[in-house]
Design an enzyme around this catalytic site. Structure first.
Site, PDB file in Angstrom:
ATOM      1  CG  HIS A 124      -1.992  -1.114   1.104  1.00  0.00           C
ATOM      2  ND1 HIS A 124      -2.778  -1.518   2.159  1.00  0.00           N
ATOM      3  CD2 HIS A 124      -2.358  -1.906   0.062  1.00  0.00           C
ATOM      4  CE1 HIS A 124      -3.576  -2.501   1.785  1.00  0.00           C
ATOM      5  NE2 HIS A 124      -3.334  -2.765   0.514  1.00  0.00           N
ATOM      6  CB  THR A 193      -3.958  -7.939   8.502  1.00  0.00           C
ATOM      7  OG1 THR A 193      -4.928  -7.398   7.596  1.00  0.00           O
ATOM      8  CG2 THR A 193      -3.740  -9.408   8.197  1.00  0.00           C
TER       9      THR A 193
END
Ligand code: BJW
Length: 253
Positions: A124, A193
């Site tokens: 990201h 996550t």
């Protein structure tokens, strides 16, 4: 927990190709709030899922730039925690045995690199690098808050963070490495996550369907929990060092 740590360590010792995907939880013990818990203090009224979009930046570049600059400062002040350090050691131990280690991170805080991980894919992007919305030219701003919000560039555009927002494509090379590594590993870890943001959330499914053993290390259960062979629920900064020490002995570095 003891038995699960021992089993994870045994699988780690037996592995030849290890992939780890990490998310914001791995940096929580470095006092960087997780993505979905990040709206504290000044930011309590905002929804992170709405701010992390090109549409939000277009509609309100001042607020979005301020939010990212605030987070950039927090990341610059943070230090890697024992979870980051254990993953860096995991890479060295696997390499010593002739194996391959790939760390795929969704985090934009730069802490894995600072802890010493080399084979690292920042899915990201990064909060350190910003770019002009007109020329796409990148730069690394000084480590102090911007003097104005939004930041105008010489080309008449704005400076935006070099991160991947919802609806934007991940870097092509990052995707290629991530899919390739996940499909060919024999041990896969999902760490810190919530496993809801794609494509990263799909890597565990890919690894599992290609025959890898899969382990989750996370504070809370996630959609990945049902898929994995072993789930260890707790803090990654406590669990990862225990797995790595149990696999390779106490670190004398
Ligand atoms: C601890 C702990 C401790 C706490 N120890 N654990 C397929 C299906 C459905 C939708 C899609 C799909 N494919 C694509 C999409 C659309 C979209 C998407 O996934 N949407 C979902 C919400 C459904 N994906 C995209 O748009 C992606 N682009 C893309 O695919 O392009 C092509 C395309 C576009 C559109 C449609 C279809 C295809 C881009 C995704 C980019 C995500 N970017 C962000 C922002 C980055 C910049 C920033 O940081 O602001 O990345 S969003 C945000 O989520 C951030 C994170 O990296 C990411 C994941 O969050 P993470 O890391 O999991 O954090 P949290 O907070 O959610 O969870 C923390 C966890 O840690 C919790 O579980 C805690 O329990 C745990 N924890 N302390 C261990 N101490």
């Amino acid at each position: 927990m003891e038995e699960s740590i021992a089993r994870a360590a045994e699988w780690l010792r037996e592995a030849h190709a290890v992939v780890v995907v990490t998310g914001a939880g791995v940096s929580a013990e470095s006092e960087i709030p997780t993505f979905r818990d990040s709206m504290e203090a000044l930011w309590a009224e905002f929804d992170p899922q709405t701010l992390a979009t090109p549409e939000a930046f277009e509609a309100d570049p001042e607020t979005v730039t301020k939010w990212y600059d605030w987070r950039r400062m927090r990341c610059a002040e943070a230090e890697p925690n024992p979870g980051h350090v254990a993953l860096a050691r995991m890479e060295r131990e696997i390499a010593k045995r002739g194996g391959v280690f790939t760390l795929l991170t969704q985090n934009v805080d730069g802490l894995h690199a600072r802890a010493g991980t080399h084979n690292l894919v920042e899915l990201h992007g990064s909060l350190r690098v910003w770019r002009c919305t007109v020329t796409r030219k990148e730069r690394v701003p000084d480590p102090e808050p911007f003097p104005e919000y939004p930041v105008r560039t010489d080309a008449g555009g704005y400076l935006r963070p070099g991160v991947v927002w919802f609806g934007e494509s991940l870097p092509e090379r990052a995707l290629k490495v991530a899919f390739g590594a996940s499909a060919s590993c024999d041990l896969f870890f999902s760490v810190g996550t919530s496993a809801v943001v794609y494509p990263a959330a799909g890597f565990v499914e890919l690894a599992k369907s290609a025959g890898a053993r899969c382990i989750e290390v996370n504070r809370d259960p996630t959609p990945a929990t049902e898929l994995v062979d072993l789930a260890l629920h707790g803090k990654s900064g406590e669990i990862l060092p225990r797995i790595v020490d149990a696999a390779f002995g106490q670190s004398d570095e």
